[in-house]
Design a protein around this motif. Structure first.
Motif, PDB file in Angstrom:
ATOM      1  N   LYS A 144      43.607  39.721  39.211  1.00 55.75           N
ATOM      2  CA  LYS A 144      43.352  41.010  38.549  1.00 55.75           C
ATOM      3  C   LYS A 144      44.498  42.003  38.751  1.00 55.75           C
ATOM      4  O   LYS A 144      44.668  42.921  37.956  1.00 55.75           O
ATOM      5  CB  LYS A 144      42.031  41.598  39.030  1.00 55.75           C
ATOM      6  CG  LYS A 144      40.840  40.746  38.571  1.00 55.75           C
ATOM      7  CD  LYS A 144      39.509  41.399  38.854  1.00 55.75           C
ATOM      8  CE  LYS A 144      38.373  40.663  38.164  1.00 55.75           C
ATOM      9  NZ  LYS A 144      38.091  39.337  38.784  1.00 55.75           N
ATOM     10  N   ASP A 175      36.681  42.091  44.111  1.00 55.91           N
ATOM     11  CA  ASP A 175      38.070  42.005  43.648  1.00 55.91           C
ATOM     12  C   ASP A 175      38.531  43.136  42.724  1.00 55.91           C
ATOM     13  O   ASP A 175      39.636  43.636  42.859  1.00 55.91           O
ATOM     14  CB  ASP A 175      38.298  40.673  42.919  1.00 55.91           C
ATOM     15  CG  ASP A 175      38.267  39.497  43.882  1.00 55.91           C
ATOM     16  OD1 ASP A 175      38.426  39.726  45.098  1.00 55.91           O
ATOM     17  OD2 ASP A 175      38.077  38.363  43.418  1.00 55.91           O
ATOM     18  N   GLY A 288      34.227  34.373  34.434  1.00 55.60           N
ATOM     19  CA  GLY A 288      33.041  35.180  34.704  1.00 55.60           C
ATOM     20  C   GLY A 288      32.756  36.087  33.517  1.00 55.60           C
ATOM     21  O   GLY A 288      31.853  35.869  32.727  1.00 55.60           O
ATOM     22  N   ASN A 289      33.597  37.112  33.362  1.00 58.55           N
ATOM     23  CA  ASN A 289      33.453  38.054  32.256  1.00 58.55           C
ATOM     24  C   ASN A 289      34.202  37.633  30.996  1.00 58.55           C
ATOM     25  O   ASN A 289      34.265  38.375  30.029  1.00 58.55           O
ATOM     26  CB  ASN A 289      33.939  39.438  32.692  1.00 58.55           C
ATOM     27  CG  ASN A 289      32.787  40.357  32.990  1.00 58.55           C
ATOM     28  OD1 ASN A 289      31.776  40.316  32.286  1.00 58.55           O
ATOM     29  ND2 ASN A 289      32.920  41.177  34.010  1.00 58.55           N
ATOM     30  N   PHE A 290      34.843  36.458  31.030  1.00 56.51           N
ATOM     31  CA  PHE A 290      35.562  35.922  29.880  1.00 56.51           C
ATOM     32  C   PHE A 290      36.848  36.702  29.573  1.00 56.51           C
ATOM     33  O   PHE A 290      37.430  36.567  28.508  1.00 56.51           O
ATOM     34  CB  PHE A 290      34.661  35.884  28.633  1.00 56.51           C
ATOM     35  CG  PHE A 290      35.116  34.940  27.550  1.00 56.51           C
ATOM     36  CD1 PHE A 290      35.002  33.571  27.701  1.00 56.51           C
ATOM     37  CD2 PHE A 290      35.659  35.429  26.370  1.00 56.51           C
ATOM     38  CE1 PHE A 290      35.427  32.705  26.695  1.00 56.51           C
ATOM     39  CE2 PHE A 290      36.076  34.567  25.350  1.00 56.51           C
ATOM     40  CZ  PHE A 290      35.957  33.199  25.517  1.00 56.51           C
ATOM     41  N   ASN A 292      39.855  36.536  31.335  1.00 60.56           N
ATOM     42  CA  ASN A 292      41.000  35.652  31.494  1.00 60.56           C
ATOM     43  C   ASN A 292      41.037  34.627  30.361  1.00 60.56           C
ATOM     44  O   ASN A 292      42.076  34.398  29.745  1.00 60.56           O
ATOM     45  CB  ASN A 292      40.896  34.958  32.862  1.00 60.56           C
ATOM     46  CG  ASN A 292      42.259  34.623  33.439  1.00 60.56           C
ATOM     47  OD1 ASN A 292      43.277  34.768  32.774  1.00 60.56           O
ATOM     48  ND2 ASN A 292      42.253  34.165  34.678  1.00 60.56           N
ATOM     49  N   THR A 447      43.253  31.935  40.844  1.00 61.31           N
ATOM     50  CA  THR A 447      42.846  33.323  40.623  1.00 61.31           C
ATOM     51  C   THR A 447      42.702  34.151  41.889  1.00 61.31           C
ATOM     52  O   THR A 447      42.562  35.366  41.807  1.00 61.31           O
ATOM     53  CB  THR A 447      41.538  33.404  39.799  1.00 61.31           C
ATOM     54  OG1 THR A 447      40.532  32.621  40.437  1.00 61.31           O
ATOM     55  CG2 THR A 447      41.749  32.906  38.383  1.00 61.31           C
TER      56      THR A 447
END
Ligand SMILES: *Cc1c(COP(=O)(O)O)cnc(C)c1O
Length: 504
Positions: A144, A175, A288-290, A292, A447
């Motif tokens: 991130k 994170d 996770g949140n799409f 990446n 990541t």
């Protein structure tokens, strides 16, 4: 549900075989001129305007009017530095920032000093055809940092240009909060108020966040869980008056600039593992949140020769279910299970709407209909639609990893290659290996650093992870945090009191 408009406005249809986009009409002409909402009911805006915004006013997400094509220029980029390449990508999305300004911004952002490595995103070849892309060398040890470091520079720049100030309000379970605070600290006209669940983060994560000593960074430990923190942020975001008078903004994962920044390392990674024009590669992406994976999708739409984008989830497998069945069914937060890859413990993938917009031929009316169904029935099903027949053209495949898969992958990666990986990266490698094609290089996105998830590394390897020197003794630093009850009014009062104080 069958109007397909993939070829509108300069967007090239996704292709199964590798084909570079035809020569653009001059590179500047291919830049994005405006951003529109996936739901089509907000007016178009330039990059500078959407930079500081979250959702579009109609509830949709901002997307570029087309995807600029990078086809024939790709080969000319092989000798560029990371910062030079970042400039080439970002300028196509942000033509309203003057060239020298944007060049200075990316040069300041992507330095070996900030990213702890001369290559910024180093590639480690584990064996021929299998590579690890190191995205966790930034200040907080998670990928991130790549987006948030750029976002901080862009925010500071925009505020200086417009004369404004910004109070960033967010909620974190780990994170995102530390990457945001680390990026925003010491920035002119920016304060951060970051909510985290009191007593529920790991000692390392607490040390990383609460150890930041900066008068404009405010850690608020909320007596509740992460969902309650997020509910408070949402409640405050709905209070438009409060938001406006106090210049409240956000850095959440739907921010378009974060996605654009993440496109950059797909391109650098591609260039690192290929020798010649048009050679395809595949990527494995812990999701996770799409955010990446969405960046990978955009890189592919821009013409980067990507064969497969392999999406990996953990036991919270809403996204795997969607890509396997066509049914998108976000889970209530109470059903989210705590796993050994906590940054992927997400049951609603905020960025998926951007992909669905492309899948339905960029038709905002269909997106509105689908998200309308979602809010009334809690799900939608694309499996019977003609759009779903086109899924394979987008190259996305998916799989779920279990705790046992991740432990086995951490162990085998250490035993075979002498490389330590964290449990999120392990999820990607585990699912990636199921789809591996011997003729196509596979790049697994790393990541996070293993040091952030020591307990899982101990379980897999029987010893704690290596600790990079810059994290030595961080648990011993004094911590800065205010504990507050799970109550939006008290958080508002804290924000107002803090802003009032520093203005005098
Ligand atoms: C945020 C995060 C992810 C998930 O990324 P998305 O963009 O939300 O899909 C995966 N791994 C780590 C370590 C993260 O911090």
């Amino acid at each position: 549900m069958n109007s397909r408009r993939h070829t509108d406005s300069g967007m090239s249809a996704p292709v199964e075989h590798v084909k570079l986009a035809g020569p653009a009409q001059g590179s500047d002409q291919s830049a994005v001129t405006s951003y529109q909402s996936t739901r089509g009911q907000s007016s178009p805006h330039p990059f500078a305007t959407i930079l500081l915004e979250g959702l579009a006013p109609d509830g949709g997400l901002y997307v570029p009017d087309h995807y600029p094509q990078i086809g024939h220029e790709l080969e000319q980029w092989r000798n560029l530095s990371h910062a030079e390449l970042a400039y080439e990508i970002i300028r196509r999305f942000a033509p309203d920032i003057p060239v020298p300004d944007l060049q200075a911004i990316v040069e300041r952002t992507y330095t070996p000093a900030r990213f702890g490595h001369p290559d910024i995103t180093p590639i480690t070849t584990l064996e021929p055809g299998l590579h690890l892309l190191g995205l966790s060398h930034g200040p907080t040890g998670a990928f991130k940092d790549h987006a948030l470091q750029l976002l901080a520079e862009l925010y500071e720049y925009e505020l200086a240009r417009s004369g404004g100030e910004l109070n960033i309000l967010g909620a974190t379970s780990g994170d995102t909060g530390s990457a945001a605070e680390e990026a925003m600290r010491g920035r002119a006209n920016i304060r951060v108020f970051m909510l985290s669940p009191h007593g529920r983060m790991s000692p390392f994560q607490r040390a990383q966040m609460y150890g930041i000593d900066d008068p404009h960074i405010h850690n608020l430990a909320i007596e509740g869980n992460f969902d309650q923190c997020q509910a408070i942020v949402k409640a405050i975001a709905r209070d438009l008056d409060f938001k406006r008078t106090n210049h409240i903004g956000s850095v959440n994962s739907i921010n378009w600039a974060r996605i654009a920044a993440q496109v950059v390392y797909y391109v650098t990674a591609y260039l690192s593992v290929t020798q010649g024009s048009g050679q395809p590669v595949s990527f494995a992406v812990p999701s996770g949140n799409f955010g990446n994976l969405c960046a990978g999708h955009i890189a592919r739409q821009m013409g980067l020769p990507i064969r497969q984008l392999i999406l990996a989830t953990n036991e919270n497998n809403v996204l795997d279910e969607f890509f396997r069945t066509g049914v998108y069914r976000p889970r209530p937060s109470a059903e989210t299970v705590a796993t050994s890859s906590p940054s992927m413990d997400i049951s609603k993938a905020s960025n998926l709407e951007r992909f669905v917009f492309d899948l339905v031929g960029r038709d905002p009316a269909q997106v509105r209909e689908l998200w309308g169904q979602l809010s009334t029935t809690g799900q939608f099903d694309l499996s019977k639609t003609s759009d779903w027949q086109h899924l394979s053209e987008f190259g996305i495949v998916s799989g779920t990893s279990t705790h046992a898969d991740r432990i086995a992958t951490i162990r085998s990666t250490w035993e075979r290659y002498g490389v330590e990986i964290d449990p999120h990266t392990a999820a990607g490698m585990s699912v990636g290996s199921r789809y591996r094609d011997p003729d196509v290089p596979l790049i697994c996105l790393e990541t996070a650093l293993p040091v952030k998830f020591a307990a899982t590394i101990v379980e897999a390897l029987g010893r704690p992870p290596a600790r990079p020197a810059r994290f030595a003794g961080i648990e011993d630093r004094p911590q800065h945090v205010t504990v507050l009850p799970a109550n939006a009014e008290q958080v508002k009062a804290f924000i107002q009191a803090t802003i009032g104080q520093t203005e005098e």
